[in-house]
Design an enzyme around this catalytic site. Structure first.
Site, PDB file in Angstrom:
ATOM      1  N   GLU A 131       0.846  -1.204   0.000  1.00  0.00           N
ATOM      2  CA  GLU A 131       0.000   0.000   0.000  1.00  0.00           C
ATOM      3  C   GLU A 131       0.877   1.249   0.000  1.00  0.00           C
ATOM      4  O   GLU A 131       0.590   2.236  -0.673  1.00  0.00           O
ATOM      5  CB  GLU A 131      -0.898   0.026   1.253  1.00  0.00           C
ATOM      6  CG  GLU A 131      -2.089  -0.908   1.194  1.00  0.00           C
ATOM      7  CD  GLU A 131      -3.245  -0.344   0.398  1.00  0.00           C
ATOM      8  OE1 GLU A 131      -3.138  -0.305  -0.843  1.00  0.00           O
ATOM      9  OE2 GLU A 131      -4.266   0.031   1.006  1.00  0.00           O
ATOM     10  N   THR A 184      -6.344   7.210  -4.546  1.00  0.00           N
ATOM     11  CA  THR A 184      -6.034   7.486  -3.135  1.00  0.00           C
ATOM     12  C   THR A 184      -4.934   8.535  -3.001  1.00  0.00           C
ATOM     13  O   THR A 184      -5.016   9.424  -2.148  1.00  0.00           O
ATOM     14  CB  THR A 184      -5.613   6.173  -2.424  1.00  0.00           C
ATOM     15  OG1 THR A 184      -6.707   5.263  -2.519  1.00  0.00           O
ATOM     16  CG2 THR A 184      -5.291   6.395  -0.965  1.00  0.00           C
TER      17      THR A 184
HETATM   18  N1  HSE Z   1      -7.327   5.756   5.191  1.00  0.00           N
HETATM   19  C1  HSE Z   1      -7.003   5.852   3.807  1.00  0.00           C
HETATM   20  C2  HSE Z   1      -7.426   7.209   3.300  1.00  0.00           C
HETATM   21  C3  HSE Z   1      -7.717   4.775   3.067  1.00  0.00           C
HETATM   22  O1  HSE Z   1      -8.510   7.670   3.666  1.00  0.00           O
HETATM   23  O2  HSE Z   1      -6.657   7.808   2.540  1.00  0.00           O
HETATM   24  C4  HSE Z   1      -7.496   4.768   1.599  1.00  0.00           C
HETATM   25  O3  HSE Z   1      -8.470   3.974   0.969  1.00  0.00           O
END
Ligand code: HSE
Length: 309
Positions: A131, A184
Site C-alpha cells: 500500500e 487514493t
Molecule cells: N485511510 C485511507 C485514506 C484509506 O482515507 O486515505 C485509503 O483507501
C-alpha cells in the site's frame, strides 16, 4: 508444476467517520480473486481481468499483489517464485479498498504458499508495505480488515498493533459507487496537515463511542458515531453530489451515510432487522440518475477476511 491456490480477498471500508487511517471493516461483497502457484524463481503476473483491470500494471515491481507477495517471500526466505493471476471484483480508485484487497490477497497467497510461517499481523505488514509503495502512504486500515475480517483498528503503527472486533450481526451495509475515479494518492493530497483541538475532541468522542457500539452491537449508536470534521469535508469536492446522496440515504432510512475511505464510494448503514436496504440503494441511485451519472450499488453486510476458495 505445483497446484494453483485461489484466494478470496474482500473489499473493505476504512476511516468510518472519525477513525482516519485507523478503523477498517471487511465487507461481504464485492471481492477480488487472486490465484497463484509456485514457480522456480521470480514473480510473474500472467493475467489481470475484471472491472478496471486495463489500468492495473502487470509489471511485478509496480503491482500491489506482487509487491506484497514478494515481501512475504523475502521475510520467510522462500526459495521459489510465484505465477499470479488476478481477477478484480473491486474496481480500482473506488474507496472500498481495491488496492488493499490486491495487496492483502497477494500477501495472503504467498503466506499460504510458504506454509503459513508468518503471524497474520506480519502478513498485514507485508500488505501495508505494498500500500505504501502504490498508494502514497503507509496505512493498514484496508489491509488489516481484509486479512483479519470484521472490524479492525490500528492502535499504533510503530510498533504495529492491530485489534479486531466482531461487528453486530444486525449491521446491513449499502455501498454506492458513482462512476468517477478517485485515486487514493490524489485524495490524500487534499488533506490538511494540522487539526484544531476542537476537531480532535470531536473525533475522539465519536471514535470512542463507535468502538463501544461495535462491541455492544448497538447499530443506532454506531450510526450516530460516524462523524468526521476533518477528512470528508476536505475530500467532498472530489465526489460529485456526495452530500445529496448522503441526504437521500438518510431520508430513506439509513442510520448513517458517509464517504468510504478515500472515495468515491458512499457507505450507508442500516439495521437488517428493520429493512433490506433496497430503498437506500435506490434513493442514492436516483440522485445520480438525475445528474446523468452511473452509480453501482451493493446491498451487503460485513464479512470475513482473506481465505482460500
Ligand atoms: N485511510 C485511507 C485514506 C484509506 O482515507 O486515505 C485509503 O483507501
Amino acid at each position: 508444476m505445483s497446484e494453483w491456490v485461489k484466494i478470496h480477498a474482500p473489499a473493505t471500508t476504512s476511516n468510518l467517520g472519525a477513525g482516519f487511517d485507523i478503523f477498517g471493516l471487511a465487507l461481504d461483497e464485492p471481492y477480488d480473486t487472486i490465484e497463484g502457484r509456485k514457480i522456480e524463481s521470480g514473480i510473474v503476473i500472467t493475467e489481470v481481468s475484471g472491472p478496471g483491470s486495463e489500468s492495473i500494471p502487470k509489471d511485478p515491481t509496480k503491482n500491489s499483489v506482487s509487491i506484497a507477495a514478494a515481501e512475504v517471500l523475502r521475510r520467510t526466505g522462500a526459495d521459489f517464485g510465484i505465477e499470479i493471476k488476478i481477477k478484480k471484483g473491486i474496481r480500482p480508485c473506488s474507496g472500498i479498498g481495491s488496492s488493499g484487497a490486491s495487496a492483502a490477497g497477494g500477501a495472503y497467497l504467498a503466506h499460504v504458499l510458504t506454509g503459513e510461517k508468518l503471524s497474520l499481523t506480519e502478513v498485514v505488514l507485508c500488505a501495508a508495505h505494498a500500500e505504501d509503495v502504490t498508494s502514497g502512504g503507509f496505512h493498514a486500515d484496508n489491509v488489516a480488515p481484509c486479512i483479519l475480517g470484521g472490524f479492525t483498528m490500528i492502535r499504533s503503527y510503530e510498533p504495529f498493533e492491530v485489534i479486531s472486533i466482531k461487528p453486530p450481526e444486525d449491521l446491513g451495509i449499502v455501498i454506492a459507487m458513482p462512476d468517477v475515479l478517485v485515486p487514493t494518492k490524489e485524495s490524500r493530497m487534499v488533506l490538511p496537515q494540522t487539526v484544531s483541538v476542537k476537531d480532535l475532541v470531536f473525533h475522539v468522542g465519536n471514535a470512542s463511542c463507535f468502538v463501544h457500539a461495535m462491541e455492544t452491537g448497538d447499530v443506532d449508536l454506531l450510526g450516530r458515531s460516524v462523524k468526521d470534521a476533518v477528512f470528508e469535508p476536505a475530500r467532498s469536492r472530489l465526489v460529485p453530489h456526495l452530500k445529496d446522496a448522503e441526504k437521500a440515504a438518510l431520508s430513506a432510512g439509513a442510520k448513517t451515510s458517509f464517504l468510504g475511505g478515500s472515495g468515491p464510494c458512499i457507505i450507508s448503514f442500516f439495521k437488517k432487522s428493520e429493512m433490506d436496504g433496497k430503498t437506500i440503494a435506490d434513493a442514492i441511485k436516483k440522485v445520480y440518475d438525475e445528474n446523468d451519472m452511473l452509480c453501482t450499488t451493493w446491498i451487503t453486510t460485513w464479512g470475513a477476511g482473506c481465505r482460500r476458495e
